[in-house]
Design an enzyme around this catalytic site. Structure first.
Site, mmCIF file in Angstrom:
data_model
loop_
_atom_site.group_PDB
_atom_site.id
_atom_site.type_symbol
_atom_site.label_atom_id
_atom_site.label_comp_id
_atom_site.label_asym_id
_atom_site.label_seq_id
_atom_site.Cartn_x
_atom_site.Cartn_y
_atom_site.Cartn_z
ATOM 1 C CB THR A 148 70.140 17.877 44.534
ATOM 2 O OG1 THR A 148 71.318 18.391 45.173
ATOM 3 C CG2 THR A 148 69.140 17.439 45.582
ATOM 4 C CE LYS A 150 64.856 20.676 58.129
ATOM 5 N NZ LYS A 150 64.273 19.568 57.372
ATOM 6 C CD GLN A 187 70.517 18.661 53.755
ATOM 7 O OE1 GLN A 187 71.342 18.933 54.607
ATOM 8 N NE2 GLN A 187 70.300 19.454 52.731
ATOM 9 C CB THR A 223 64.689 18.276 43.105
ATOM 10 O OG1 THR A 223 63.738 17.582 43.938
ATOM 11 C CG2 THR A 223 66.023 18.370 43.835
ATOM 12 N N GLY A 224 61.705 19.594 42.723
ATOM 13 C CA GLY A 224 60.425 19.289 42.093
ATOM 14 C C GLY A 224 60.150 17.801 41.980
ATOM 15 N NE ARG A 225 65.136 14.526 43.556
ATOM 16 C CZ ARG A 225 66.215 13.981 44.112
ATOM 17 N NH1 ARG A 225 66.756 12.902 43.574
ATOM 18 N NH2 ARG A 225 66.736 14.495 45.207
ATOM 19 N N GLY A 275 65.227 22.485 50.478
ATOM 20 C CA GLY A 275 64.508 23.755 50.546
ATOM 21 C C GLY A 275 63.520 23.814 51.683
ATOM 22 C CG HIS A 276 63.598 25.549 55.046
ATOM 23 N ND1 HIS A 276 63.526 24.261 55.494
ATOM 24 C CD2 HIS A 276 64.742 26.057 55.579
ATOM 25 C CE1 HIS A 276 64.562 23.997 56.263
ATOM 26 N NE2 HIS A 276 65.324 25.073 56.324
ATOM 27 C CB THR A 277 57.681 25.561 51.103
ATOM 28 O OG1 THR A 277 58.377 24.970 50.001
ATOM 29 C CG2 THR A 277 56.533 26.396 50.574
ATOM 30 C CG LEU A 320 46.765 15.886 62.691
ATOM 31 C CD1 LEU A 320 47.299 14.468 62.864
ATOM 32 C CD2 LEU A 320 46.389 16.476 64.060
ATOM 33 C CG ASP A 362 61.469 17.134 51.832
ATOM 34 O OD1 ASP A 362 62.004 18.203 51.489
ATOM 35 O OD2 ASP A 362 61.804 16.025 51.369
ATOM 36 N N GLY A 389 50.762 21.059 63.427
ATOM 37 C CA GLY A 389 50.390 21.799 62.233
ATOM 38 C C GLY A 389 49.078 21.278 61.674
#
Length: 428
Positions: A128, A16, A223, A300-302, A40-42, A331, A13, A412
């Site tokens: 998951t 990437k 991951q 997952t939204g976790r 996931g990638h956002t 940052l 997370d 970032g």
């Protein structure tokens, strides 16, 4: 330098997807080489947010060929759900290539994942529940289903029968669940064949020929280093090779063709699932980081576990991956803190340990030793050069760069696509 690998340098997370997107204009192929739809990638493009789980981030960039490598396990239902969602938003997904050697996640893998995790009770790993681990276990046990098997019904049926012969005994006699019918699995998989046929091929040959032509190929790890099945916090890890070495085994491209290894690290740390996390915060500081950084799983939204930057972890990732560059993300999340702690070593039973302990027991008991740095209050979201940052932010970046053992090439400064500072070019 046509072969570039991007890997997470913490527990995942790290951002990437954004780093992959940053390179998109210079890249011809983007390869997902490990994992499945368990991470996931956002990616934010303009005012549009895209959450990708199985597909490589490069699918969002026109002209790029996205490739799902042989090291990935593919849930075909999820694959088409993602593709259809992107098509509905006007994206072209016709260039996608899937390795014929990639393994398939079936219904019985998902079932086994869920019931096995519940059966573990207090010893749960925090999967998951998407069938990733059982699919990889079948791969290693040589009873897996590969994409190419779907195009030969007789072979597919034989393989499903062989896999279920053992699994149904386990489901019925150990877990008190119903047996799964062979026809149920075979019919489901065959229903995708016509749509899959144009996508599936010899991905390794495709990629090697691209490299022969001098084209740029980006290998995108799912991951992260500390979740790698060999080098992570075992057994609280994923089931695949999430380090740079996995780029070769998961794609069919030799390691001598990988020229740049880029690690991604947040300016703090997060983790999803169980397992050791030395800098984890259980107080209002942890909640503050979670809220400010929107730390909830893409897939997952976790809620993610949050903590301060752990320099020994990133230094370890630099070593096992052979990192050439670091991309420091988020940052901006630290803006507003008066003091920012950074873990520089551990206390293990009263003894200072400067590197990640090789002993699992020692790492579970490791307490962080912190060094604090001054914070800043200025908004940095508009910073586009290193000199645009407040002096305290620059000092923080330089300090963790030295502690981490790899140069920080990109920073970032916000969630937007253009909210980055490039200190050193990642390509060229």
């Amino acid at each position: 330098m046509p072969g570039i690998v991007i890997v997470g340098a913490q527990w995942g997370d790290e951002g990437k997807g954004k780093a992959t997107d940053l390179l998109g204009g210079s890249i011809d192929y983007v390869v997902k080489f490990n994992g499945g739809n368990n991470a996931g990638h956002t990616v934010v493009i303009g005012d549009q947010k895209y959450a990708l789980h199985l597909l490589p981030s490069g699918i969002l960039t026109p002209g790029v060929t996205p490739v799902i490598g042989n090291g990935v396990v593919v849930d075909i239902e999820v694959l088409f759900h993602e593709l259809e969602a992107l098509v509905a938003r006007g994206l072209d997904v016709s260039r996608l290539v899937i390795s014929a050697n990639a393994h398939v996640i079936t219904g019985y893998h998902r079932t086994l994942d869920k019931v096995t995790e519940r059966f573990l009770g207090k010893r749960q790993i925090g999967t998951t529940g998407r069938g990733i681990g059982p699919a990889y276990a079948d791969k290693i046990n040589r009873v897996g289903i590969r994409m190419q098997d779907l195009f030969d019904e007789n072979i597919l049926r034989q393989k499903v029968e062989g896999a279920l012969e053992q699994k149904n005994h386990l489901l019925v006699k150990v877990y008190n669940r119903r047996a799964i019918a062979v026809d149920e699995i075979v019919d489901d998989l065959l229903s995708y064949v016509d749509r899959l046929r144009p996508m599936v091929g010899d991905a390794a040959l495709l990629l090697n020929r691209a490299l022969d032509r001098g084209e740029n190929v980006l290998f995108e790890g799912g991951q992260a280093t500390m979740l790698d099945v060999d080098h992570g916090t075992y057994p609280f890890v994923t089931s695949s090779s999430a380090t740079a070495g996995g780029a070769s085994t998961g794609s069919g491209v030799g390691p001598t063709r990988l020229d740049r290894i880029i690690g991604i690290a947040k300016a703090y740390a997060t983790r999803v699932g169980a397992g050791p996390f030395p800098t984890e915060l259980h107080d209002e500081s942890g909640e503050w980081l979670r809220s400010r950084g929107f730390e909830f799983g893409t897939t997952t939204g976790r809620p993610r576990r949050t903590g301060w930057y752990d320099a020994p972890i990133v230094r370890y990732a630099s070593r096992v991956n052979g990192l050439t560059d670091l991309v420091l993300t988020k940052l901006d999340v630290l803006t507003g803190l008066e003091r920012i702690p950074v873990c520089v070593a551990y206390d293990v039973d009263g003894e200072r340990v400067d590197e990640v302990p090789v002993s699992q027991s020692d790492f579970h008991h490791a307490a962080p030793i912190y060094e604090e740095f001054p914070g800043w209050s200025e908004d940095i979201s508009g910073a586009r050069s290193f000199d645009d940052l407040p002096s305290a932010a620059r000092d923080y970046v330089l300090a963790i760069e030295q502690l981490s053992g790899t140069r920080i090439s990109v920073i970032g400064t916000g969630p937007g696509r253009d909210a980055v500072i490039e200190r050193h070019p990642l390509i060229g």
